[in-house]
Design a protein around this motif. Structure first.
Motif, short mmCIF file in Angstrom:
data_model
loop_
_atom_site.label_atom_id
_atom_site.label_comp_id
_atom_site.label_asym_id
_atom_site.label_seq_id
_atom_site.Cartn_x
_atom_site.Cartn_y
_atom_site.Cartn_z
N THR A 234 0.79 -1.30 0.14
CA THR A 234 -0.04 0.02 -0.04
C THR A 234 0.74 1.23 0.09
OG1 THR A 234 -0.20 -0.11 2.39
CG2 THR A 234 -2.00 -1.00 1.12
N TYR B 244 3.37 -11.19 0.75
CA TYR B 244 2.32 -10.51 1.31
C TYR B 244 1.64 -11.16 2.18
CZ TYR B 244 2.97 -7.72 -2.87
OH TYR B 244 3.83 -6.91 -3.70
N PHE B 245 0.83 -10.52 3.16
CA PHE B 245 0.32 -11.12 4.45
C PHE B 245 -1.22 -10.87 4.51
CE2 PHE B 245 4.52 -9.77 4.88
CZ PHE B 245 5.38 -10.94 5.39
N ASN B 246 -1.92 -11.90 5.06
CA ASN B 246 -3.29 -11.53 5.31
C ASN B 246 -3.50 -11.30 6.59
OD1 ASN B 246 -4.42 -12.15 2.49
ND2 ASN B 246 -3.92 -14.32 2.90
N GLY B 247 -3.02 -10.09 7.23
CA GLY B 247 -3.06 -9.86 8.69
C GLY B 247 -2.06 -10.36 9.59
N ARG C 254 2.59 -4.52 3.32
CA ARG C 254 2.38 -5.76 2.70
C ARG C 254 1.28 -6.59 3.34
NH1 ARG C 254 7.10 -7.85 -0.49
NH2 ARG C 254 8.35 -6.26 -0.69
N GLY C 255 0.66 -6.01 4.30
CA GLY C 255 -0.81 -6.63 4.74
C GLY C 255 -0.57 -7.00 6.27
N ASP D 165 -1.25 -6.84 10.06
CA ASP D 165 -2.17 -5.60 10.74
C ASP D 165 -1.53 -4.65 11.60
OD1 ASP D 165 -4.70 -6.87 9.64
OD2 ASP D 165 -4.51 -8.44 11.20
N GLU E 274 3.31 -13.34 14.18
CA GLU E 274 3.65 -13.97 12.75
C GLU E 274 4.83 -13.76 12.41
OE1 GLU E 274 -0.49 -14.46 13.89
OE2 GLU E 274 0.50 -12.72 13.82
#
Length: 187
Positions: free
Chosen positions: A7, A39-42, A62-63, A65, A115
């Protein structure tokens, strides 16, 4: 220094004034995120020797949170604040001026798991294996989380530290990157 992807792609980052910190080069940063992401999902990240905050900010871009940034140098803390503000990550960030051991003890009290944990201490003063051992002992890594250790190529890290094992290892000039995860990691 800049944010490489996500982003905030292309956003310039300020570096810490003086010579007390050694920023991760864009080439090495890109290689790190190609190994652990891209990239990451949270999820939650910890940038333990944050310097300018470049690794944690890249993770947020990159994602990831939220990210906790820790450094003991006042100039680094000021730089991190400026960089997270310019990237609009203030709501996703916590910034603490502290040394690594005290910061980890505070995190244990909060019962947090991560993470992504970045360990990029000053090359000549590192205690990476002790830190990774401490992180393992207190189970601070999420089930599929990873630790990214950045250090000088003249040093060696063990293949296994407690319940963590090397998942990947690369060198870039005088910089070595080792990725640790739990022995049962799906990485």
């Amino acid at each position: 220094m800049r944010v490489i992807s996500g982003t905030c792609k292309g956003k310039q980052l300020k570096s810490v004034p003086g010579t007390s910190t050694r920023p991760t080069t864009d080439k090495v940063k890109e290689a790190i995120f190609n190994m652990v992401g891209p990239y990451f999902n949270g999820g939650r990240a910890l940038d333990l020797f944050a310097g300018s905050g470049g690794l944690g900010i890249e993770a947020l871009s990159r994602g990831i949170d939220t990210c906790i940034f820790v450094d003991r140098e006042p100039k680094a803390i000021q730089t991190i604040h400026k960089n997270i503000e310019s990237c609009h990550f203030k709501e996703n960030s916590e910034v603490y001026r502290n040394d690594s051991e005290r910061a980890l003890k505070a995190i244990i009290k909060r019962e947090l798991k991560f993470e992504l944990i970045f360990l990029d201490p000053p090359y000549k003063k590192q205690k990476l294996e002790q830190l990774i051992d401490f992180i393992a002992e207190h189970d601070l890594l999420a089930e599929d989380g990873v630790i990214v250790a950045e250090y000088g190529t003249e040093d060696q890290l063990q293949e296994n530290i407690k319940t963590y094992t090397v998942l990947k290892h690369e060198t870039y000039g005088t910089t070595a990157i080792t990725i640790y995860g739990k022995n049962n990691s799906q990485f």
